[in-house]
Design an enzyme around this catalytic site. Structure first.
Site, PDB file in Angstrom:
ATOM      1  N   SER A 126       1.099  -9.800  -0.829  1.00  0.00           N
ATOM      2  CA  SER A 126       0.748  -8.622  -0.578  1.00  0.00           C
ATOM      3  C   SER A 126       1.138  -7.811   0.738  1.00  0.00           C
ATOM      4  O   SER A 126       1.199  -6.622   0.595  1.00  0.00           O
ATOM      5  CB  SER A 126      -0.653  -8.415  -1.048  1.00  0.00           C
ATOM      6  OG  SER A 126      -1.267  -9.064   0.023  1.00  0.00           O
ATOM      7  N   LYS A 171       0.718  -1.164   0.025  1.00  0.00           N
ATOM      8  CA  LYS A 171       0.005   0.020  -0.039  1.00  0.00           C
ATOM      9  C   LYS A 171       0.860   1.329  -0.034  1.00  0.00           C
ATOM     10  O   LYS A 171       0.434   2.259  -0.366  1.00  0.00           O
ATOM     11  CB  LYS A 171      -1.044  -0.072   1.180  1.00  0.00           C
ATOM     12  CG  LYS A 171      -2.201  -0.868   0.714  1.00  0.00           C
ATOM     13  CD  LYS A 171      -3.271  -0.446   1.611  1.00  0.00           C
ATOM     14  CE  LYS A 171      -4.390  -1.373   1.262  1.00  0.00           C
ATOM     15  NZ  LYS A 171      -4.455  -2.729   1.800  1.00  0.00           N
TER      16      LYS A 171
HETATM   17  C1  LIG Z   1      -5.181  -3.509   1.224  1.00  0.00           C
HETATM   18  C2  LIG Z   1      -4.843  -5.189   1.235  1.00  0.00           C
HETATM   19  C3  LIG Z   1      -5.133  -5.844   0.110  1.00  0.00           C
HETATM   20  C4  LIG Z   1      -6.310  -5.581  -0.739  1.00  0.00           C
HETATM   21  O1  LIG Z   1      -5.989  -4.528  -1.566  1.00  0.00           O
HETATM   22  P1  LIG Z   1      -7.269  -3.762  -2.527  1.00  0.00           P
HETATM   23  O2  LIG Z   1      -6.533  -2.662  -3.230  1.00  0.00           O
HETATM   24  O3  LIG Z   1      -7.959  -3.167  -1.125  1.00  0.00           O
HETATM   25  O4  LIG Z   1      -8.013  -4.755  -2.984  1.00  0.00           O
HETATM   26  C5  LIG Z   1      -4.397  -7.288   0.083  1.00  0.00           C
HETATM   27  N1  LIG Z   1      -3.258  -7.576   0.604  1.00  0.00           N
HETATM   28  C6  LIG Z   1      -3.054  -6.681   1.747  1.00  0.00           C
HETATM   29  C7  LIG Z   1      -1.805  -7.148   2.578  1.00  0.00           C
HETATM   30  C8  LIG Z   1      -3.420  -5.393   1.918  1.00  0.00           C
HETATM   31  O5  LIG Z   1      -3.043  -4.616   2.984  1.00  0.00           O
END
Ligand SMILES: *Cc1c(COP(=O)(O)O)cnc(C)c1O
Length: 339
Positions: free
Chosen positions: A321, A69
């Site tokens: 992510s 993010k």
């Molecule tokens: C926010 C987040 C997501 C999902 O992202 P979106 O843009 O809301 O779909 C996935 N994995 C992690 C670790 C996140 O912090």
């Protein structure tokens, strides 16, 4: 137990009418260069053996806040004019988006306020403060905190940085797609964690304009998959929020969603939903076989492969992510707990 069926996704041929373009993503990539980590793409031997094709993991866990993010927040803040930046930023997230705004703001010398309710646990409050942001405790719910954000925007002229439904935020997340194509040009399938759709939408813009034949699959949990429900309904809908191991994937897409709903609806090839025990297995595999400490949301791509819920007809990239899991919960999952 009912079998959850994922939405049928439509395909759009004219990407010109979409709210974010490849040019936006390319601009974001130039802007955030040197300010976020160009994360490694690593080969996974165990998942490649399992799928019969090379599988690579894109390690967004290596960003300084432990999640992707930072890309979107950094791009959105850098895109602001000088005056707005000086007045400062505000958001209500206590999770990875809140961390990202706090970190990016402090790196850029911009004041940031993170609003949260009095129910937010002390460790989360401390983590945001440690990143240099001002914490404002208001009310007893996330809605109360969001109202305070709107008040500060109105009364003090602060700029709200949205967690996903924003062109600059989406373009920032999309830079992951450019990096993958540069290093792994024969990628055939991409597995992307999906919540509000900033990550999946941004990556989709980059991938579908450059390599339209790549299959893009969004992965959510069965418990409260808001984008999937919205695509199935043909408009943004609210879903009941439930506790899940993939806590970073919780929450709605916003009933007034403008950016990520059209992107995900038109550009994703499929959405897959996972059970809690499948997500737990993904977290365990990441630790034992890949040497990675990964949060539930970060493990869903791996989990989908292990659960054989995705067809992998060719070389595959998996977005890992985020890493930010409570260490005690991580330990319990490694010991075999499911939720
Ligand atoms: C926010 C987040 C997501 C999902 O992202 P979106 O843009 O809301 O779909 C996935 N994995 C992690 C670790 C996140 O912090």
């Amino acid at each position: 137990m009912t079998i959850m069926k994922s939405a049928n996704l439509s395909r759009l041929t004219d990407t010109d009418i979409l709210p974010v373009t490849l040019a936006d993503v390319r601009r974001a990539s130039q802007r955030i260069k040197g300010r976020v980590v160009r994360t490694p793409l690593v080969h996974s031997r165990s998942l490649s053996d399992l799928s019969g094709h090379p599988v690579h993991l894109k390690l967004e866990t290596r960003q300084p806040i432990g999640a992707f993010k930072l890309r979107g927040a950094m791009n959105a803040i850098l895109a602001l004019d000088e005056k707005s930046r000086r007045r400062g930023l505000v958001t209500a997230s206590t999770g990875n988006h809140g961390r990202a705004v706090a970190y990016a703001a402090s790196e850029l010398g911009v004041p940031a306020t993170i609003c949260m309710s009095s129910l937010v646990p002390a460790n989360k409050v401390d983590a945001i403060r440690a990143l240099g942001a001002e914490v404002r405790i208001v009310g007893v719910s996330q809605d109360d905190a969001q109202e305070e954000v709107e008040r500060l925007v109105e009364e003090r002229g602060l700029t709200a940085i949205p967690p996903f439904d924003d062109v600059d935020v989406v373009a920032g997340q999309g830079t992951i797609g450019l990096e993958i194509l540069e290093e792994f040009s024969d990628v055939g399938v991409l597995l992307v964690p999906l919540s509000g759709g900033g990550l999946a939408g941004g990556i989709a813009v980059a991938i579908k304009e450059l390599h339209p034949q790549v299959r893009l699959i969004g992965i959510s949990m069965e418990r409260g998959a808001a984008m999937n429900a919205s695509i199935a309904a043909g408009r943004p809908v609210a879903v009941r929020e439930e506790e899940t191991l993939a806590d970073s994937l919780g929450g709605g897409i916003g009933l007034k969603n403008k950016v990520t709903f059209p992107l995900c609806r038109n550009l994703l090839d499929d959405i897959v939903l996972l059970t809690e025990s499948e997500i737990a297995a993904g977290i365990r595999h990441a630790w034992h076989d890949e040497g990675l400490s990964v949060e539930g949301a970060g493990a869903v791509g791996i989990a989908a492969i292990l659960a054989k819920k995705v067809k992998l007809p060719g070389p595959t990239a998996v977005i890992v992510s985020g890493a930010n899991i409570d260490p005690k919960l991580h330990q319990r999952i490694l010991e075999g707990a499911e939720a």
